[in-house]
Scaffold this motif. Structure first.
Motif, mmCIF file in Angstrom:
data_model
loop_
_atom_site.group_PDB
_atom_site.id
_atom_site.type_symbol
_atom_site.label_atom_id
_atom_site.label_comp_id
_atom_site.label_asym_id
_atom_site.label_seq_id
_atom_site.Cartn_x
_atom_site.Cartn_y
_atom_site.Cartn_z
ATOM 1 N N ILE A 187 -77.628 -72.187 -75.274
ATOM 2 C CA ILE A 187 -79.030 -72.505 -75.586
ATOM 3 C C ILE A 187 -79.927 -72.127 -74.410
ATOM 4 O O ILE A 187 -80.980 -71.504 -74.582
ATOM 5 C CB ILE A 187 -79.189 -73.998 -75.948
ATOM 6 N N THR A 190 -80.459 -68.431 -74.434
ATOM 7 C CA THR A 190 -81.412 -67.993 -75.454
ATOM 8 C C THR A 190 -82.843 -68.360 -75.056
ATOM 9 O O THR A 190 -83.768 -67.577 -75.266
ATOM 10 C CB THR A 190 -81.060 -68.598 -76.820
ATOM 11 N N LEU A 191 -82.992 -69.529 -74.467
ATOM 12 C CA LEU A 191 -84.351 -69.966 -74.120
ATOM 13 C C LEU A 191 -84.979 -69.107 -73.020
ATOM 14 O O LEU A 191 -86.198 -69.126 -72.839
ATOM 15 C CB LEU A 191 -84.365 -71.454 -73.737
ATOM 16 N N ALA A 196 -90.053 -63.842 -76.153
ATOM 17 C CA ALA A 196 -89.716 -62.882 -77.216
ATOM 18 C C ALA A 196 -89.639 -63.594 -78.567
ATOM 19 O O ALA A 196 -90.062 -63.041 -79.595
ATOM 20 C CB ALA A 196 -88.391 -62.197 -76.895
ATOM 21 N N ILE A 197 -89.121 -64.790 -78.564
ATOM 22 C CA ILE A 197 -89.037 -65.538 -79.825
ATOM 23 C C ILE A 197 -90.454 -65.838 -80.342
ATOM 24 O O ILE A 197 -90.759 -65.650 -81.515
ATOM 25 C CB ILE A 197 -88.233 -66.852 -79.663
ATOM 26 N N PHE A 200 -92.004 -62.681 -81.710
ATOM 27 C CA PHE A 200 -91.424 -62.358 -83.009
ATOM 28 C C PHE A 200 -92.041 -63.244 -84.081
ATOM 29 O O PHE A 200 -92.444 -62.770 -85.152
ATOM 30 C CB PHE A 200 -89.897 -62.555 -82.997
ATOM 31 N N ARG A 208 -95.794 -62.523 -93.238
ATOM 32 C CA ARG A 208 -95.317 -63.358 -94.346
ATOM 33 C C ARG A 208 -95.964 -64.744 -94.270
ATOM 34 O O ARG A 208 -95.299 -65.742 -93.991
ATOM 35 C CB ARG A 208 -93.793 -63.510 -94.253
ATOM 36 N N SER B 13 -84.924 -57.371 -90.373
ATOM 37 C CA SER B 13 -86.256 -57.983 -90.337
ATOM 38 C C SER B 13 -86.255 -59.313 -89.572
ATOM 39 O O SER B 13 -87.306 -59.951 -89.469
ATOM 40 C CB SER B 13 -86.801 -58.181 -91.757
ATOM 41 N N HIS B 14 -85.105 -59.721 -89.059
ATOM 42 C CA HIS B 14 -85.064 -60.983 -88.314
ATOM 43 C C HIS B 14 -84.589 -60.816 -86.876
ATOM 44 O O HIS B 14 -84.330 -61.811 -86.193
ATOM 45 C CB HIS B 14 -84.193 -62.001 -89.052
ATOM 46 N N VAL B 15 -84.447 -59.576 -86.433
ATOM 47 C CA VAL B 15 -83.947 -59.359 -85.067
ATOM 48 C C VAL B 15 -85.066 -59.607 -84.056
ATOM 49 O O VAL B 15 -86.093 -58.943 -84.067
ATOM 50 C CB VAL B 15 -83.388 -57.929 -84.904
ATOM 51 N N VAL B 16 -84.843 -60.581 -83.186
ATOM 52 C CA VAL B 16 -85.797 -60.881 -82.115
ATOM 53 C C VAL B 16 -85.559 -59.936 -80.946
ATOM 54 O O VAL B 16 -86.483 -59.394 -80.363
ATOM 55 C CB VAL B 16 -85.640 -62.353 -81.663
ATOM 56 N N LEU B 25 -80.148 -61.392 -81.286
ATOM 57 C CA LEU B 25 -80.721 -62.716 -81.460
ATOM 58 C C LEU B 25 -81.518 -62.644 -82.754
ATOM 59 O O LEU B 25 -82.440 -61.830 -82.858
ATOM 60 C CB LEU B 25 -81.640 -63.017 -80.266
ATOM 61 N N TYR B 27 -83.759 -64.511 -85.899
ATOM 62 C CA TYR B 27 -84.652 -65.640 -86.167
ATOM 63 C C TYR B 27 -84.257 -66.338 -87.458
ATOM 64 O O TYR B 27 -83.945 -65.679 -88.445
ATOM 65 C CB TYR B 27 -86.099 -65.138 -86.261
ATOM 66 N N ASP B 29 -85.315 -68.813 -90.541
ATOM 67 C CA ASP B 29 -86.486 -69.349 -91.247
ATOM 68 C C ASP B 29 -86.272 -70.760 -91.785
ATOM 69 O O ASP B 29 -87.177 -71.577 -91.802
ATOM 70 C CB ASP B 29 -86.836 -68.445 -92.441
ATOM 71 N N TRP B 53 -87.412 -76.548 -82.103
ATOM 72 C CA TRP B 53 -88.365 -75.445 -81.935
ATOM 73 C C TRP B 53 -89.394 -75.452 -83.064
ATOM 74 O O TRP B 53 -90.577 -75.303 -82.836
ATOM 75 C CB TRP B 53 -87.605 -74.114 -81.918
ATOM 76 N N ARG B 54 -88.925 -75.607 -84.292
ATOM 77 C CA ARG B 54 -89.850 -75.582 -85.431
ATOM 78 C C ARG B 54 -89.383 -76.592 -86.481
ATOM 79 O O ARG B 54 -88.587 -76.290 -87.365
ATOM 80 C CB ARG B 54 -89.900 -74.170 -86.024
ATOM 81 N N LEU B 120 -86.119 -69.293 -100.115
ATOM 82 C CA LEU B 120 -86.924 -68.216 -100.706
ATOM 83 C C LEU B 120 -86.333 -66.861 -100.349
ATOM 84 O O LEU B 120 -85.675 -66.722 -99.311
ATOM 85 C CB LEU B 120 -88.363 -68.305 -100.185
ATOM 86 N N MET B 123 -85.642 -64.849 -96.682
ATOM 87 C CA MET B 123 -85.449 -65.784 -95.571
ATOM 88 C C MET B 123 -84.071 -65.625 -94.947
ATOM 89 O O MET B 123 -83.139 -65.164 -95.597
ATOM 90 C CB MET B 123 -85.509 -67.223 -96.100
ATOM 91 N N ALA B 155 -82.826 -75.919 -81.293
ATOM 92 C CA ALA B 155 -83.481 -75.768 -79.993
ATOM 93 C C ALA B 155 -84.229 -74.448 -79.844
ATOM 94 O O ALA B 155 -85.198 -74.369 -79.090
ATOM 95 C CB ALA B 155 -82.457 -75.902 -78.870
ATOM 96 N N THR B 156 -83.798 -73.409 -80.546
ATOM 97 C CA THR B 156 -84.355 -72.076 -80.266
ATOM 98 C C THR B 156 -84.859 -71.347 -81.509
ATOM 99 O O THR B 156 -85.460 -70.288 -81.391
ATOM 100 C CB THR B 156 -83.275 -71.169 -79.633
ATOM 101 N N GLN B 157 -84.545 -71.871 -82.692
ATOM 102 C CA GLN B 157 -84.879 -71.218 -83.975
ATOM 103 C C GLN B 157 -84.147 -69.881 -84.129
ATOM 104 O O GLN B 157 -84.493 -69.075 -84.996
ATOM 105 C CB GLN B 157 -86.407 -71.020 -84.098
ATOM 106 N N CYS B 158 -83.149 -69.671 -83.310
ATOM 107 C CA CYS B 158 -82.426 -68.397 -83.338
ATOM 108 C C CYS B 158 -80.922 -68.614 -83.280
ATOM 109 O O CYS B 158 -80.446 -69.692 -82.945
ATOM 110 C CB CYS B 158 -82.816 -67.552 -82.120
#
Ligand code: SF4
Lengths: 213, 468
Positions: A187, A190-191, A196-197, A200, A208, B13-16, B25, B27, B29, B53-54, B120, B123, B155-158
């Motif tokens: 973690i 990644t952080l 970059a996150i 993105f 979207r 479409s999800h590569v950070v 890495l 992402y 959804d 994170w989200r 959806l 995602m 923690a990172t959404q990834c």
């Protein structure tokens, strides 16, 4: 996660294909909210003759003498030799926790369930894919030589016998290898890319908008 | 450039960011959360002083450990109760979207996600559960993860991922009457084996798949993991669109138009290259029944239990012999002569409204056989249950002698009180026939809802095509 560098240990053979994570750690032990305490129930249904429940005194339970890990010659084994598709089924990370807490640091098999494979590596349990003929030979060696031990060297990416002969080399992604060798916190790594996150995320949601509506 | 596969589109479409060694890495959804694989992740987050994170990406509910007894008030088993209460506390403390016990929207996370429109197209969807592959039916990249990864996503959404290989499974020809998505997926697993999809993302395509409802497609993708693939996929089409329209979390108004325009691109391009392709003649399939302790140990209802002596490969032969011993079956017994003790209609594979309708159509006006000790129907969510009740399905089941239960995972994995006793044999609509899965010593035969219902009525396996 504990770093993994070089490990030498006794090898135990589990000669069946498709060992699933339900067999590695049965569901009744998944009710725990902790990360520890799974080792004594690793392979519970094969290892004991009664039906295991959380909270039992496992030392007092009847053991299945036919189960390979109960044989005295494999006591203290830390390298598990397995067959194809080891760790298939449920995503429960309790499976690698149970194997590690039992005392295993390495599992050698021709193939693994994908989720188990990542879970194992994420916990410093080295799940290594070796070609079928190598696995076959190791099963034969294990049966022929009581006390058969192997050395796994992550930096060199080799599995060798204790006299130094290399049995096989294995693949591991460089980034994964670094993380294992150093026992890094994934973690935190990644952080480091938090910006970059965020970048993105901004683009992704701009394209979207319904995802954030 | 050759056309892209659906999997490529979803992954790319999800590569950070990506590493030179091919790991990326990506992402995430949508993060679905249940009580069994999350407590250690929530705790890890807290111990490290990290926040999610989200939060809005997370939808949580208890399902594995919850009782199914009609009108239950609380969980008697103190360990299970603690686990559910831990999720209650974590979800409330962090202000997550949460469907607790008592909320009609609660149910099995893989039934509820799509039902709410929380899943959806386009995602990335994860959950600490291998059957997250279910959500791939919506042209979403959905896969199960372990608890460390659950914490990582919080923690990172990834997640750190390497691209999988792609496997196209094309089912040519419409399924015959009485043959369902469950039979199709069992037949596929029988064909390619439980490790057949390892390292791959499977896209299911072909005439049979296009003709399936979303319920059927979810059944198919649900069991991609039983074929060894972390993810299953079905391309987006009007069936997907119709299912999503109007769901609570689905986009509305102008956003709907925008979303649909994008979703329509979520198909493999003509000429897209897959690493492997398998084709199956689905017009010739018969209902399937598993006979062993791995989903690949499957034959049709017209067949017999196979004979290990005819298997040339030694490891397979021993595996077969061990499975027959565990299952208490003799080689060459006709499948239709195998008697059952229990029937379980439920699980994230087959507990949606269409599944219950199919089972009810078989049961209507009949009675459960005397040798069947327990036949139970466990709807996948509170809303499925309510819908079934409004159609009178619960009455059909009850009149026939089935028990009608509260939603949850139930006897699919027997973490609650619903389980097989040692030696009991069950016709089950779930996804795993592993040793001990439905209770220590229990014997599971995987079948479709209609076949499970038919077995309950006959007391043994029977070709449902003769009943409907
Ligand atoms: S119904 Fe069964 S397979 Fe599905 S999530 Fe629950 S326990 Fe897992």
């Amino acid at each position: 996660m504990e770093p993994f560098t070089v490990h030498t240990g006794l090898v135990a053979p589990l000669d069946r294909a498709n060992v699933d994570t339900d067999a590695i750690i049965p569901k009744q032990f998944l009710k725990s909210i902790k990360r520890t305490g799974y080792g004594e129930n690793c392979f519970d249904e094969w290892r004991y003759l009664d039906v295991g429940q959380p909270g039992m005194d496992n030392a007092a339970r009847p053991r299945n003498p036919d189960f390979v890990l109960n044989q005295p010659r494999y006591a203290g084994a830390s390298i598990l030799l397995a067959r194809q598709n080891f760790g298939c089924g449920s995503s429960r990370e309790h499976a690698p926790w149970a194997l590690l807490q039992y005392g295993f640091r390495v599992v050698l098999a021709p193939s693994f369930g994908d989720i188990f494979h990542s879970n194992a590596l994420n916990n410093g349990l080295l799940a290594l894919r070796l070609p079928d003929p190598v696995i076959d030979r190791l099963f034969a060696d294990c049966a022929a030589f009581p006390g058969f031990r192997l050395t796994v060297d992550l930096a060199a990416q080799t599995v060798s016998t204790t006299d130094g002969a290399v049995v096989a080399s294995f693949d591991v992604e460089p980034s994964r290898k670094d993380r294992l060798l150093h026992g890094w916190d994934d973690i935190a790594l990644t952080l480091k890319h938090a910006d970059a996150i965020r970048d993105f995320e901004a683009q992704h949601f701009a394209a979207r908008p319904w995802l954030v509506a | 450039m050759p056309g892209q596969t659906l999997y490529d589109k979803l992954f790319d479409s999800h590569v950070v960011r990506s590493d030179p060694d091919g790991s990326a890495l990506i992402y995430i959804d949508r993060h679905l959360v249940h009580e069994v694989t999350s407590p250690q992740a929530f705790e890890g987050l807290k111990l490290a002083g990290r926040a999610p994170w989200r939060r809005a990406s997370m939808v949580a509910m208890p399902d594995h450990n919850t009782p199914t007894t009609p009108g239950f008030r609380e969980i008697e088993d103190p360990i299970s109760r603690t686990q559910v209460e831990t999720l209650d506390q974590n979800a409330r403390a962090l202000g997550l979207t949460y469907f607790p016990i008592g909320d009609v929207r609660r149910g099995i996370v893989h039934v509820v996600g799509p039902e709410q429109g929380a899943t959806l197209p386009g995602m990335t969807v994860v959950c600490g559960d291998s059957h997250t592959s279910t959500h791939g039916a919506f042209a979403a990249l959905a896969f199960g993860i372990g608890t460390s990864e659950v914490e990582h996503v919080m923690a990172t959404q990834c997640l750190v991922q390497k691209k999988s290989k792609t496997l196209l499974i094309r089912a040519d020809g419409r399924l015959p009457r009485g043959v369902t998505a469950k039979d199709l997926v069992l037949a596929i697993i029988g064909r390619i084996g439980t490790a057949g999809g390892t390292g791959h993302a499977i896209e299911f395509a072909g005439e049979a798949v296009r003709a399936l409802s979303m319920e059927g497609r979810m059944t198919l993708c649900n069991m991609a993991i039983e074929a060894g693939a972390r993810a299953g996929l079905v391309a987006y089409d009007e069936t997907t669109e119709r299912y999503i329209a109007g769901r609570p979390f689905a986009p509305k108004g102008e956003y709907w138009q925008q979303a649909v325009a994008y979703w329509r691109t979520l198909v493999s391009d003509p000429g897209a290259v897959f690493d492997r392709t398998v084709t199956i003649d689905s017009s010739a399939l018969a209902p399937q029944v598993t006979w062993g302790t791995s989903p690949e140990m499957v034959v049709s209802i017209e067949d017999r239990v196979p004979d290990p002596d005819r298997e040339p490969d030694a490891t397979r032969r021993e595996g077969m012999a061990r499975a027959l011993d565990y299952m208490g079956l003799r080689p060459s017994t006709p499948i239709s002569e195998i008697k059952i003790d229990k029937v379980f209609i439920g699980s994230c594979t087959n507990s949606r409204i269409e599944d219950l309708r199919a089972a009810a159509a078989v049961v209507r006006g009949r009675r459960v056989a005397d040798n069947v000790k327990l036949a139970m129907v466990v709807p996948g969510s509170g809303l499925v249950k309510a819908q079934a009740e409004s159609e009178g399905l619960d009455q059909i089941f009850r009149t026939a002698g089935f028990e009608w239960r509260e939603p949850g995972c139930s006897m699919c994995l027997a973490m609650n009180d619903d389980r097989l006793e040692p030696g009991e044999r069950c016709a089950s609509t779930s996804n795993r026939n592993f040793e001990g899965r439905q209770g220590a010593g229990g014997r599971t035969h995987l079948v479709s809802p209609a076949m499970a219902a038919a077995a309950g009525i006959a007391g043994h396996f029977v070709d449902v095509r003769r009943l409907v």
